[in-house]
Design an enzyme around this catalytic site. Structure first.
Site, mmCIF file in Angstrom:
data_model
loop_
_atom_site.group_PDB
_atom_site.id
_atom_site.type_symbol
_atom_site.label_atom_id
_atom_site.label_comp_id
_atom_site.label_asym_id
_atom_site.label_seq_id
_atom_site.Cartn_x
_atom_site.Cartn_y
_atom_site.Cartn_z
ATOM 1 N N GLU A 153 0.827 -1.210 0.000
ATOM 2 C CA GLU A 153 0.000 0.000 0.000
ATOM 3 C C GLU A 153 0.860 1.258 0.000
ATOM 4 O OE1 GLU A 153 -3.060 -0.032 -0.718
ATOM 5 O OE2 GLU A 153 -3.115 -2.221 -0.606
ATOM 6 N N HIS B 263 1.749 2.168 -3.492
ATOM 7 C CA HIS B 263 0.714 3.025 -4.102
ATOM 8 C C HIS B 263 0.895 4.470 -3.624
ATOM 9 C CE1 HIS B 263 -1.775 0.029 -6.043
ATOM 10 N NE2 HIS B 263 -2.078 -0.597 -4.921
#
Ligand SMILES: [Zn+2]
Length: 719
Positions: free
Chosen positions: A482, A485
């Site tokens: 994550e 990202h």
């Protein structure tokens, strides 16, 4: 440039919290000032303002220009964007009954609002006038991409069609919306409404006392006290199967999953599938495309169905061989266990897990003791970001948050300047949907002068009050993923929000995140964060080696079921209108699926697809969704594995490598061709070999590569 002032005077003005940018640092939302009553009026006003803005573009007496049309369109809907970002962040991570109600009410209105812009013929004629003149204009690369995307997006929606055709598209869209909603509800009902019943406790032998108690409770809730019931999970394989000792009970549970919604019970989605496939093929034909996949893949990195198919089909021979080899190994294990049967799908994980436990001797609870959450984030993830990109982080407590468990940080760039804000929302709670994801409260944009405000949301089970917060290795990987990202968002360096950061194709966006998982087990990163919560001792190399080796086990199934589902998706998308229309009975749906799977040459009876058509929500439960797109999970894994190889070959975790990756990939947003982007990074086209090696699919090389796998596909995350 002189804009039409007459239109500006008629512009409606917003009121309430969302009418203006937040006055907090980085324009981050002031959660202490937002009430649930603010959303609905802000949505309504935001849509009305954007309508007026669109009308002002159309009414502009000046000839269409890039500024007065394309940029004006890009700038429209500011208030709507502001409320939508906060609202949809909260419905995902901290919802309430009231927010859910607003969501149900506002979603169809937002869809209609979007259509009213993309299918507006007067707006399109101005966009087209600018586009047709593009050769004569002097534009930056990013301007040119914005113009192209705006034009092509409207064309893809139907702007170039005749009015009669546009009406047909709208009718198909509306029908697809209804049918896919019906599919979604039926598939959910088939999963949730009828658990699988078992008569006696002995059927559930092997399950924990907790699981057996839950099964007794579920049966009672369903009006069959004294019996036991197991609810189905989403995928074809069911998580309790490996621990169930009773083979007949395993078969019963598996078959209930496999035959879900295929007409054997009350629910049957087969005719819905046939109608959806037909409408999609008909819609594609209106656009002059041979099939739905060709239409749907217009903005993807792979672009054409042949590319995605060719990419997957090259894996089939090695995958089929792996499936047969694993099946033989499982049959040996069954015989050694005194079993007098050949392995079936309902036996597969039970025996695979036994072999795995013996071979790798991996104790997941012992592994967790080395992963303390705040160390994983601050000494692991942030350390990696400092080593690679020169970023530094400062925890702050002065900003309002939407839940007390949300942590906030200022992110400083390599030159010490402020880069953006990072929100970290790690824990599972009832108000949060499952999975893990990243998004922005504020997008980076030079046009608006905004820096990124980014959040990562995870679902780590929270430790009891006063206990050390340990996390599983899987969640460690997800935390790195994550943040990958997040880096894609932080390094955005675009003028326009529409092209900024993670605003990239579906078969590209998971690539930067997957790459960052590689650093979770990089030795210098590990030694910085993976320390035992009591002794402070660094995680032993041997334990990491076991994790990595075990991750490569059982790929014939783990990987095979995903490849099969992705290929099945492409087969549905490859139908011509005539071929689709000929699938006009439930039996023909069965036959088409069977034939499509048999053609693959994989062991489909031992390793069925991760989803059968009748409950393949990714492709049938929304008008487009992941249809002709389930392959994306595999495609980005190819880019990821090849990039890991590049990093390893070029010195690994260094600032030079990080800066290079930032310059060529992470800072580019959606401004250029994805193959070109990859080539700028790696100096060559992507190669599938590292992925096949990592999946143990290179013949004779079963145990050669010791790299850690990302775990079960599809990734736990969306963007
Ligand atoms: Zn992701």
């Amino acid at each position: 440039m002189a804009e039409a002032n007459t239109a500006a005077t008629a512009m409606p003005q917003g009121t309430g919290y969302f009418a203006a940018d937040s006055s907090l640092p980085f324009k981050t939302p002031d959660f202490s000032a937002i009430s649930e009553d603010d959303y609905m009026p802000a949505f309504e006003q935001g849509m009305a303002i954007q309508q007026a803005e669109i009308q002002a573009i159309i009414d502009n007496p000046a000839a269409p220009t890039f500024e007065n049309t394309i940029v004006a369109l890009e700038k429209s809907g500011r208030m709507l964007g502001r409320v939508a970002r906060v609202f949809f962040a909260l419905t995902g991570s901290n919802t309430t009954d009231r927010l859910d109600e607003i969501n149900t009410e506002i979603s169809p209105k937002l869809t209609a609002h979007g259509d009213s812009i993309t299918l507006n013929p007067e707006l399109f004629s101005r966009v087209k006038a600018v586009y047709d003149n593009r050769a004569a204009m002097s534009m930056t690369r990013e301007d040119a991409k914005l113009l192209e995307d705006t034009y092509e997006g409207m064309v893809h929606a139907g702007a170039l069609l005749t009015e009669a055709e546009r009406e047909r598209v709208k009718a198909i869209n509306s029908e697809l919306s209804t049918l896919t909603t019906e599919f979604s509800q039926a598939a959910r009902a088939a999963m949730n409404d009828t658990p699988v019943f078992f008569d006696s406790r002995s059927d559930l032998a092997g399950l924990s006392e907790n699981d057996i108690q839950s099964a007794a409770d579920l049966a009672a809730e369903n009006g069959q006290p004294g019996k036991f019931a197991i609810a189905l999970q989403n995928t074809t394989q069911q998580p309790l199967l490996p621990t169930m000792e009773n083979r007949a009970a395993r078969e019963k549970l598996f078959m209930a999953s496999y035959h879900r919604a295929d007409g054997r019970m009350d629910v049957d989605t087969r005719m819905l599938i046939a109608k959806i496939a037909t409408l999609r093929a008909q819609k594609a034909a209106l656009f002059g495309e041979p099939d739905w996949a060709s239409y749907a893949m217009w903005d993807r990195m792979a672009e054409k169905p042949e590319t995605a198919l060719g990419f997957m089909e090259q894996m089939v021979p090695a995958l089929a061989a792996t499936q047969r080899r694993e099946a033989a190994m499982l049959n040996e294990a069954i015989a050694a266990d005194g079993g007098d049967f050949e392995v079936k799908p309902w036996d597969w994980y039970r025996y695979a897990n036994k072999i795995k436990a013996e071979r790798y001797d991996l104790d997941e609870d012992a592994v967790m003791e080395y992963f303390v959450l705040d160390k994983v984030l601050e000494d692991g993830v942030f350390h990696m970001a400092e080593e690679l990109y020169g970023l530094t982080f400062e925890r702050r407590t002065d900003l309002p948050v939407y839940h007390p468990d949300v942590w906030t940080y200022t992110v400083f760039d390599r030159d010490g300047s402020e880069l953006g804000l990072f929100y970290f929302d790690p824990f599972q709670r009832p108000s949060k949907r499952g999975g893990a994801w990243m998004s922005n409260f504020v997008d980076q944009s030079d046009l608006w002068g905004t820096s990124p405000v980014i959040y990562n949301v995870l679902n780590i089970p929270k430790a009891p009050e006063g206990e050390v917060q340990l996390v599983s290795f899987d969640w460690v990987n997800t935390t790195f993923h994550e943040f990958g990202h997040a880096l894609h968002g932080f390094f955005a360096n675009q003028k326009y929000e529409s092209l900024s950061g993670t605003a990239t194709a579906r078969d590209f966006v998971e690539y930067p995140s997957q790459v960052h998982e590689m650093w979770a087990t990089w030795p210098s990163v590990l030694s910085n964060y993976a320390k035992h919560y009591e002794t402070g001792e660094t995680i032993p190399d041997e334990m990491i080696a076991k994790i990595e080796a075990a991750a490569k086990f059982n790929q014939g199934y783990d990987f095979g079921e995903v490849v099969e589902a992705a290929l099945l998706d492409m087969k549905w998308g490859a139908l011509s209108p005539e071929e689709a229309a000929a699938i006009d009975t439930p039996e023909k749906v069965d036959a088409f699926e069977r034939r499509s799977l048999e053609e693959l040459g994989l062991e489909i009876d031992l390793v069925p697809p991760r989803y059968r058509s009748t409950y393949f929500n990714h492709i049938f439960s929304s008008p487009s969704g992941y249809s002709a797109g389930y392959y994306s999970y595999l495609w980005t894994e190819m880019l990821d594995r090849d990039s890991r190889k590049w990093f390893r070959e070029n010195g690994g975790l260094t600032r030079e490598n990080g800066d290079h990756y930032r310059a060529t990939v992470l800072s580019q947003g959606g401004t250029m061709d994805y193959f070109k982007m990859f080539e700028n990074f790696a100096g060559r086209a992507p190669d599938v070999t590292p992925m096949l090696e990592a999946r143990g699919l290179v013949a004779g090389d079963e145990q050669a590569d010791s790299e850690v796998s990302d775990g079960p596909l599809p990734p736990r995350t969306t963007n």
